[in-house]
Motif scaffolding. Structure first.
Motif, PDB file in Angstrom:
ATOM      1  N   LEU A   1      14.628  17.071  21.310  1.00  0.00           N
ATOM      2  CA  LEU A   1      14.392  18.139  22.279  1.00  0.00           C
ATOM      3  C   LEU A   1      13.294  17.758  23.269  1.00  0.00           C
ATOM      4  O   LEU A   1      13.406  18.046  24.467  1.00  0.00           O
ATOM      5  N   ALA A   2      12.255  17.106  22.762  1.00  0.00           N
ATOM      6  CA  ALA A   2      11.183  16.667  23.654  1.00  0.00           C
ATOM      7  C   ALA A   2      11.696  15.630  24.651  1.00  0.00           C
ATOM      8  O   ALA A   2      11.359  15.667  25.841  1.00  0.00           O
ATOM      9  N   GLY A   3      12.513  14.705  24.172  1.00  0.00           N
ATOM     10  CA  GLY A   3      13.093  13.713  25.072  1.00  0.00           C
ATOM     11  C   GLY A   3      14.001  14.354  26.114  1.00  0.00           C
ATOM     12  O   GLY A   3      13.989  13.970  27.287  1.00  0.00           O
ATOM     13  N   ALA A   4      14.796  15.343  25.682  1.00  0.00           N
ATOM     14  CA  ALA A   4      15.692  16.026  26.616  1.00  0.00           C
ATOM     15  C   ALA A   4      14.902  16.804  27.657  1.00  0.00           C
ATOM     16  O   ALA A   4      15.296  16.855  28.836  1.00  0.00           O
ATOM     17  N   ASP A   5      13.781  17.395  27.253  1.00  0.00           N
ATOM     18  CA  ASP A   5      12.941  18.120  28.213  1.00  0.00           C
ATOM     19  C   ASP A   5      12.357  17.171  29.252  1.00  0.00           C
ATOM     20  O   ASP A   5      12.294  17.499  30.443  1.00  0.00           O
ATOM     21  N   ARG A   6      11.934  15.993  28.805  1.00  0.00           N
ATOM     22  CA  ARG A   6      11.412  15.018  29.767  1.00  0.00           C
ATOM     23  C   ARG A   6      12.503  14.575  30.740  1.00  0.00           C
ATOM     24  O   ARG A   6      12.259  14.424  31.943  1.00  0.00           O
ATOM     25  N   ALA A   7      13.712  14.374  30.199  1.00  0.00           N
ATOM     26  CA  ALA A   7      14.820  13.963  31.064  1.00  0.00           C
ATOM     27  C   ALA A   7      15.156  15.052  32.079  1.00  0.00           C
ATOM     28  O   ALA A   7      15.441  14.764  33.248  1.00  0.00           O
ATOM     29  N   LYS A   8      15.122  16.303  31.633  1.00  0.00           N
ATOM     30  CA  LYS A   8      15.433  17.424  32.530  1.00  0.00           C
ATOM     31  C   LYS A   8      14.379  17.554  33.616  1.00  0.00           C
ATOM     32  O   LYS A   8      14.709  17.796  34.790  1.00  0.00           O
ATOM     33  N   SER A   9      13.108  17.399  33.249  1.00  0.00           N
ATOM     34  CA  SER A   9      12.038  17.544  34.233  1.00  0.00           C
ATOM     35  C   SER A   9      12.088  16.449  35.294  1.00  0.00           C
ATOM     36  O   SER A   9      11.684  16.659  36.435  1.00  0.00           O
ATOM     37  N   ARG A  10      12.600  15.276  34.920  1.00  0.00           N
ATOM     38  CA  ARG A  10      12.677  14.164  35.879  1.00  0.00           C
ATOM     39  C   ARG A  10      14.095  13.972  36.421  1.00  0.00           C
ATOM     40  O   ARG A  10      14.350  13.003  37.137  1.00  0.00           O
ATOM     41  N   LYS A  11      15.000  14.869  36.031  1.00  0.00           N
ATOM     42  CA  LYS A  11      16.382  14.854  36.524  1.00  0.00           C
ATOM     43  C   LYS A  11      17.038  13.502  36.261  1.00  0.00           C
ATOM     44  O   LYS A  11      17.616  12.880  37.158  1.00  0.00           O
ATOM     45  N   LEU A  12      16.957  13.075  35.012  1.00  0.00           N
ATOM     46  CA  LEU A  12      17.532  11.791  34.621  1.00  0.00           C
ATOM     47  C   LEU A  12      18.959  11.993  34.146  1.00  0.00           C
ATOM     48  O   LEU A  12      19.344  13.068  33.703  1.00  0.00           O
ATOM     49  N   SER A  13      19.749  10.951  34.210  1.00  0.00           N
ATOM     50  CA  SER A  13      21.110  10.956  33.699  1.00  0.00           C
ATOM     51  C   SER A  13      21.391   9.620  33.051  1.00  0.00           C
ATOM     52  O   SER A  13      20.727   8.622  33.333  1.00  0.00           O
ATOM     53  N   VAL A  14      22.374   9.599  32.179  1.00  0.00           N
ATOM     54  CA  VAL A  14      22.731   8.370  31.488  1.00  0.00           C
ATOM     55  C   VAL A  14      23.479   7.465  32.451  1.00  0.00           C
ATOM     56  O   VAL A  14      24.560   7.808  32.929  1.00  0.00           O
ATOM     57  N   ARG A  15      22.910   6.310  32.742  1.00  0.00           N
ATOM     58  CA  ARG A  15      23.494   5.433  33.752  1.00  0.00           C
ATOM     59  C   ARG A  15      24.851   4.900  33.312  1.00  0.00           C
ATOM     60  O   ARG A  15      25.756   4.755  34.103  1.00  0.00           O
TER      61      ARG A  15
END
Length: 239
Positions: free
Chosen positions: A182-196
């Motif tokens: 969940l912490a990793g997903a929150d970081r990804a959401k805050s930086r608008k990351l996606s799986v390349r």
């Protein structure tokens, strides 16, 4: 472990297995170094082993990787009483001497001249990109509601021998592991990351779909000679 001729220090890691997949050892060492240097965590290792999402585990350079010994345990168990065992033990001194004389100096010399490992650590491990890609994979895993059993990796205990205290500890480990995701997903959401990798797969799928709608050109008409041969065959009644 061993030292180079100019004082370089090397740590020897020995991996024993029945068989290995392509780049498996290099990825094991690369991920281990990432954890040791604080770029990844042990929970990241567990996630990479459990998920079906693409996870870019760092792959260490090939420098230093070599086959040390072939173990023929099954053959020796079956035919050891009839034939002489296939073992390296009786040649161990010669084998170690060859490594000390040729293999280890070559590794140290190439690292000294090309800084292979140092450059890899600087360019691959030391950066935010690796953390971002793991976070994006965690977010994708949670979005798919993927079930990850953290008890499958690390120290495993037989379920028949698990006590009530062990069961509680297993649940606590599972909860803690999900908090990491969940912490990793929150970081990804805050930086608008996606799986390349998934994005690239989508591009490939779109390209394939576009290719499927392209009309296929009809075959060229037969030449006059080919038409004359066809007419002759039909006139003979051969079909």
């Amino acid at each position: 472990s061993f030292n180079g001729s100019e004082g370089e220090q090397f740590v020897r890691c020995q991996v024993v297995g029945q068989s290995f997949m392509l780049h498996q050892i290099r990825k094991l060492i690369g991920t281990m170094l990432a954890v040791v240097r604080g770029e990844l965590t042990e929970d990241d290792q567990k996630f990479a082993l459990l998920t079906h999402e693409f996870v870019p585990t760092p792959m260490a350079p090939e420098l230093g990787l070599f086959l040390c010994e072939c173990i023929y345990k099954a053959y020796n168990d079956k035919f050891g009483g009839v034939h002489e065992n296939f073992e390296l033990a009786k040649y161990s001194e010669r084998s170690e001497s060859f490594k000390q004389t040729h293999v280890y100096p070559h590794i140290a010399k190439q690292e000294r001249e090309e800084s292979t490992m140092q450059n890899w650590i600087r360019d691959v491990l030391c950066g935010r990109d690796l953390r971002d890609q793991f976070d994006a994979a965690m977010a994708a895993s949670l979005a798919r509601d993927e079930t990850l059993d953290v008890s499958r990796v690390g120290h495993r205990q037989s379920k028949k021998r698990q006590s009530l205290e062990d069961s509680r500890a297993a649940r606590d480990d599972a909860d803690a592991f999900r908090d990491v995701l969940l912490a990793g997903a929150d970081r990804a959401k805050s930086r608008k990351l996606s799986v390349r990798f998934n994005d690239r797969s989508a591009e490939i799928d779109r390209a394939a779909s576009a290719a499927r709608v392209v009309p296929i050109a009809p075959p060229p008409p037969p030449t006059s000679r080919a038409r004359a041969l066809d007419d002759a065959e039909l006139s003979d009644g051969s079909l």
